[in-house]
Motif scaffolding. Structure first.
Motif, PDB file in Angstrom:
ATOM      1  N   LYS A   3       0.896  -1.383  -0.045  1.00 23.36           N
ATOM      2  CA  LYS A   3      -0.078  -0.021  -0.048  1.00 23.36           C
ATOM      3  C   LYS A   3       0.738   1.216   0.057  1.00 23.36           C
ATOM      4  O   LYS A   3       1.904   1.135   0.513  1.00 23.36           O
ATOM      5  CB  LYS A   3      -0.874  -0.275   1.409  1.00 23.36           C
ATOM      6  N   LEU A   4       0.476   2.149  -0.850  1.00 20.41           N
ATOM      7  CA  LEU A   4       1.251   3.580  -1.048  1.00 20.41           C
ATOM      8  C   LEU A   4       1.090   4.123   0.348  1.00 20.41           C
ATOM      9  O   LEU A   4      -0.206   4.201   1.112  1.00 20.41           O
ATOM     10  CB  LEU A   4       0.706   4.334  -2.044  1.00 20.41           C
ATOM     11  N   THR A  50      -5.541   5.060  -6.418  1.00 20.98           N
ATOM     12  CA  THR A  50      -4.445   4.129  -6.839  1.00 20.98           C
ATOM     13  C   THR A  50      -4.830   2.775  -6.706  1.00 20.98           C
ATOM     14  O   THR A  50      -4.533   1.785  -7.527  1.00 20.98           O
ATOM     15  CB  THR A  50      -3.017   4.504  -6.675  1.00 20.98           C
ATOM     16  N   GLU A  51      -5.358   2.660  -5.431  1.00 21.37           N
ATOM     17  CA  GLU A  51      -5.686   1.175  -5.031  1.00 21.37           C
ATOM     18  C   GLU A  51      -6.779   0.607  -5.623  1.00 21.37           C
ATOM     19  O   GLU A  51      -6.782  -0.451  -6.157  1.00 21.37           O
ATOM     20  CB  GLU A  51      -6.199   1.197  -3.515  1.00 21.37           C
ATOM     21  N   ALA A  54      -5.322  -0.329  -9.008  1.00 15.14           N
ATOM     22  CA  ALA A  54      -4.156  -1.600  -9.019  1.00 15.14           C
ATOM     23  C   ALA A  54      -5.274  -2.765  -8.965  1.00 15.14           C
ATOM     24  O   ALA A  54      -4.888  -3.661  -9.462  1.00 15.14           O
ATOM     25  CB  ALA A  54      -3.605  -1.280  -7.699  1.00 15.14           C
ATOM     26  N   SER A 216       3.705   0.783  -8.115  1.00 17.72           N
ATOM     27  CA  SER A 216       2.682   0.413  -7.463  1.00 17.72           C
ATOM     28  C   SER A 216       1.702  -0.413  -8.174  1.00 17.72           C
ATOM     29  O   SER A 216       1.193  -1.386  -7.909  1.00 17.72           O
ATOM     30  CB  SER A 216       1.890   1.386  -6.426  1.00 17.72           C
ATOM     31  N   ASP A 219       3.242  -3.718  -9.239  1.00 17.39           N
ATOM     32  CA  ASP A 219       3.308  -4.625  -8.495  1.00 17.39           C
ATOM     33  C   ASP A 219       2.077  -5.503  -8.404  1.00 17.39           C
ATOM     34  O   ASP A 219       1.785  -6.689  -8.262  1.00 17.39           O
ATOM     35  CB  ASP A 219       3.473  -3.998  -7.000  1.00 17.39           C
TER      36      ASP A 219
END
Length: 284
Positions: A3-4, A50-51, A54, A216, A219
């Motif tokens: 996680k960022l 972003t999550e 992703a 991120s 990944d």
């Protein structure tokens, strides 16, 4: 998937937007404040977006589909090249070839031209050409490699597009929208997020910012690819186990259909009964 962290984003300068006079009002929901005439991006929204992106990219990779990375600006070229190669995904870091998505068959013909030239070199046909012809073919091959070499393995339209700087790559975004291809993008405060399916509000001008966000996402894609490999291995093992179990079941079934063994004494009794029956028939 890692996680960022808020501090990571601060250190990379992800929060820096453009000057206030250059902003796009559509980006207002993602702007935290203005400082010294510069808009500051809300990093909590950056982390959340972003999550989401992703998770979506992970599912696309898990299903075995391709994601095309597009970034032709100087700061992003090397970062995108390295990260896209690490996950074996196609990318465009030179000039975007117009019609690459909407006129994909023509682009594929140009890619096949590279393969044809490579074949000529291998089978010796290239050596039979004149010096001038060899020079022309070599130059053509180098030009094609520069613009299309990174999408040589893209045999069909990508399932998604990732863009750095939607203003610079507006042609790519427009083509993807026209074909209904989902667009993931890093969107700065001077850009319009309306045509983007997965908006990641972030500074798209700093190499560190691009590397952090894209790293991120890559990944997550790697995790999706690994899960796909594991599922394939499990299904292959299950199929092999079923194939081994089938002959055993057949052998058991055949063993169950064998005729019952009749003992000698029982056979003699049956023969005597049959003989007496025929004897009675003769007497009558």
């Amino acid at each position: 998937m890692a996680k960022l962290e808020f501090d990571q984003l601060l250190d990379a300068g992800v929060h820096f937007g453009h000057l206030k006079r250059k902003w796009n009002p559509a980006m207002a929901p993602y702007i935290f404040m203005e400082r010294n005439g510069i808009h500051i991006i809300d990093l909590y929204k950056t982390i959340a977006k972003t999550e989401d992106a992703a998770a979506a990219m992970k599912q696309i990779a898990k299903s075995g589909k391709k994601i095309l990375f597009v970034a032709t600006k100087k700061q992003a070229k090397q970062v995108v090249t390295d990260l896209a190669l690490s996950i074996n995904m196609p990318y465009v870091v030179e000039r975007w070839p117009g019609g690459m998505l909407t006129n994909f068959p023509t682009i594929r013909k140009a890619v096949k031209k590279m393969s044809t030239i490579d074949k000529m070199v291998k089978d010796g046909t290239f050596d039979t050409l004149s010096k001038r012809e060899r020079l022309q073919v070599t130059r053509q091959r180098a030009k094609l490699e520069k613009t299309l070499g990174s999408i040589q393995d893209l045999t069909r339209l990508p399932s998604a597009l990732f863009v750095v700087d939607v203003m610079k790559e507006h042609i790519a975004v427009r083509e993807a929208n026209r074909l209904g291809i989902p667009v993931f993008a890093m969107v700065d405060t001077n850009s319009n997020p309306d045509d983007i399916d997965f908006v990641i509000p972030a500074n798209d001008d700093a190499a560190k910012s691009i590397e952090l966000i894209l790293g991120s996402l890559c990944d997550a894609i790697k995790e999706g690819l690994e899960e796909r490999k594991i599922e394939k291995a499990d299904s292959a093992a299950a199929e092999a186990q079923d194939e081994e179990g089938a002959p055993r079941r057949e052998r058991k079934a055949k063993a169950g259909t064998k005729k019952p063994v009749v003992e000698k004494e029982d056979q003699e009794a049956i023969n005597a009964a049959v003989a007496s029956k025929f004897a009675k028939g003769d007497e009558e």
